[in-house]
Write a protein that holds these residues in place. Structure first.
Motif, PDB file in Angstrom:
ATOM      1  N   UNK A  33       0.836  -1.205   0.000  1.00  0.00           N
ATOM      2  CA  UNK A  33       0.000   0.000   0.000  1.00  0.00           C
ATOM      3  C   UNK A  33       0.870   1.253   0.000  1.00  0.00           C
ATOM      4  N   UNK A  34       0.358   2.319  -0.604  1.00  0.00           N
ATOM      5  CA  UNK A  34       1.061   3.597  -0.633  1.00  0.00           C
ATOM      6  C   UNK A  34       0.147   4.683  -0.092  1.00  0.00           C
ATOM      7  N   UNK A  35       0.734   5.753   0.435  1.00  0.00           N
ATOM      8  CA  UNK A  35      -0.047   6.868   0.974  1.00  0.00           C
ATOM      9  C   UNK A  35      -0.735   7.602  -0.174  1.00  0.00           C
ATOM     10  N   UNK A  36      -2.040   7.813  -0.022  1.00  0.00           N
ATOM     11  CA  UNK A  36      -2.785   8.534  -1.054  1.00  0.00           C
ATOM     12  C   UNK A  36      -2.337   9.992  -1.101  1.00  0.00           C
ATOM     13  N   UNK A  37      -1.981  10.474  -2.291  1.00  0.00           N
ATOM     14  CA  UNK A  37      -1.556  11.862  -2.439  1.00  0.00           C
ATOM     15  C   UNK A  37      -0.154  12.132  -1.952  1.00  0.00           C
ATOM     16  N   UNK A  38       0.654  11.088  -1.776  1.00  0.00           N
ATOM     17  CA  UNK A  38       2.020  11.282  -1.295  1.00  0.00           C
ATOM     18  C   UNK A  38       2.833  12.076  -2.308  1.00  0.00           C
ATOM     19  N   UNK A 304       1.961  17.339  -0.703  1.00  0.00           N
ATOM     20  CA  UNK A 304       0.955  16.450  -0.124  1.00  0.00           C
ATOM     21  C   UNK A 304       0.058  17.140   0.899  1.00  0.00           C
ATOM     22  N   UNK A 305       0.335  18.398   1.231  1.00  0.00           N
ATOM     23  CA  UNK A 305      -0.467  19.092   2.246  1.00  0.00           C
ATOM     24  C   UNK A 305      -1.516  20.032   1.640  1.00  0.00           C
ATOM     25  N   UNK A 306      -1.434  20.297   0.331  1.00  0.00           N
ATOM     26  CA  UNK A 306      -2.364  21.248  -0.265  1.00  0.00           C
ATOM     27  C   UNK A 306      -3.781  20.692  -0.282  1.00  0.00           C
ATOM     28  N   UNK A 307      -4.725  21.513   0.143  1.00  0.00           N
ATOM     29  CA  UNK A 307      -6.129  21.141   0.086  1.00  0.00           C
ATOM     30  C   UNK A 307      -6.602  20.258   1.232  1.00  0.00           C
ATOM     31  N   UNK A 308      -5.760  20.040   2.231  1.00  0.00           N
ATOM     32  CA  UNK A 308      -6.143  19.141   3.331  1.00  0.00           C
ATOM     33  C   UNK A 308      -6.713  19.884   4.548  1.00  0.00           C
ATOM     34  N   UNK A 309      -6.964  21.184   4.382  1.00  0.00           N
ATOM     35  CA  UNK A 309      -7.600  21.925   5.465  1.00  0.00           C
ATOM     36  C   UNK A 309      -6.635  22.367   6.541  1.00  0.00           C
TER      37      UNK A 309
END
Length: 309
Positions: A33-38, A304-309
């Motif tokens: 498995x991989x991190x989504x949006x990494x 990976x942090x853009x759009x995460x609130x």
């Protein structure tokens, strides 16, 4: 696995899970498995961004078309706005404050209009960059794409707007006696270097604006201060002739002043090389490369942090 109960019966218990005791990272590695949006590697990010080049161009053109769609004069405001600003600055600085000292009337007006158009290119790129992520959260959260596409697209939009406005700038310059010659060929590398600088600055401001949306309210004051310090309305070495030399050097070597002076040198016949600081092309190239590469890496690090609130 089984054991005897108190009444002589046999109870069967489940065998321990092979995943028991594993951390989340170990479980992910075990099952691929991989991190989504990494965040991808820098090289892979560049490849992805190049793959979205058609989207970047189409998005910038759509934004440019929609920018003045509600105005009756439409895209004529692309030209009218900087021209009106130049007229106001000429009235205040040229006529009232006599900021044209050291320049004839035929040189000062093209000098001022060129400065306004060139600085507006950088100013608009910065302001668009601040809102590139925070103003497009719906798009950022709905689709997976390299987020750098947005600030790059906005910088490209401002370049297209400037190219449209340059036609009017040419008319003004020619109207005051500076006719096309070989120096006008310098416009191409000047705009290329300024575009690289603006794009890097837009990337930096996009990351900052994504984290602090209120930055969009502060930036107009910052940009106004930068404009007054960059010699848009006056010649820095002439206007500061009675001040310490280091002050004039600091202001003259700031990137906004560098690109304006280069464009004035290319377009205006009476604005010679003596008005340019030493090593001006090396400085312009240095600013462009520094901000383009530095801004790109700085933006990529927070991908990976853009759009995460």
């Amino acid at each position: 696995m089984s054991e005897t109960t108190h009444d002589g019966g046999v109870a069967v218990t489940a065998a321990p899970s092979p995943d028991e005791g594993l951390t989340a990272a170990q479980l992910a590695a075990r099952y691929g498995l991989a991190v989504s949006g990494a965040r991808p590697s820098l090289a892979e990010y560049v490849r992805q961004l190049w793959g979205r080049r058609h989207f970047i161009l189409a998005f910038s053109q759509a934004k440019l078309t929609a920018q003045y769609s509600q105005a009756k004069l439409g895209q004529l405001w692309q030209v009218a706005t900087p021209l009106l600003n130049a007229a106001v600055y000429y009235f205040i600085f040229g006529l009232i404050l006599k900021a044209s000292r050291g320049m004839s009337h035929d040189v000062y007006i093209p000098f001022l209009v060129t400065g306004v158009f060139v600085f507006t290119f950088t100013q608009s790129s910065v302001m668009a960059g601040v809102r590139a992520i925070s103003g497009n959260l719906g798009l950022v959260r709905a689709l997976h794409f390299p987020r750098a596409s947005l600030p790059v697209s906005f910088a490209l939009q401002q370049l297209q707007q400037l190219l449209f406005s340059m036609l009017v700038l040419f008319v003004v310059v020619i109207g005051f006696g500076s006719y096309p010659d070989l120096s006008w060929l310098l416009i191409v590398p000047i705009l290329a270097l300024q575009f690289l600088f603006n794009t890097g600055l837009a990337l930096i401001m996009a990351r900052a604006g994504a984290k602090t949306p209120d930055l969009a309210q502060l930036m107009p004051f910052v940009m106004r201060t930068w404009m007054y310090m960059s010699g848009v309305m006056f010649s820095i070495p002439v206007f500061l002739a009675d001040q310490p030399r280091w002050l004039a050097n600091v202001l003259q070597y700031n990137p906004a002043a560098i690109f304006m002076d280069l464009m004035r040198f290319a377009l205006i016949e009476g604005y010679g090389a003596g008005n340019l600081p030493a090593h001006v092309w090396a400085v312009a190239g240095g600013w462009a490369v520094l901000f383009a590469l530095g801004g790109f890496v700085y933006f990529w690090k927070a991908e990976e942090r853009y759009g995460r609130g």
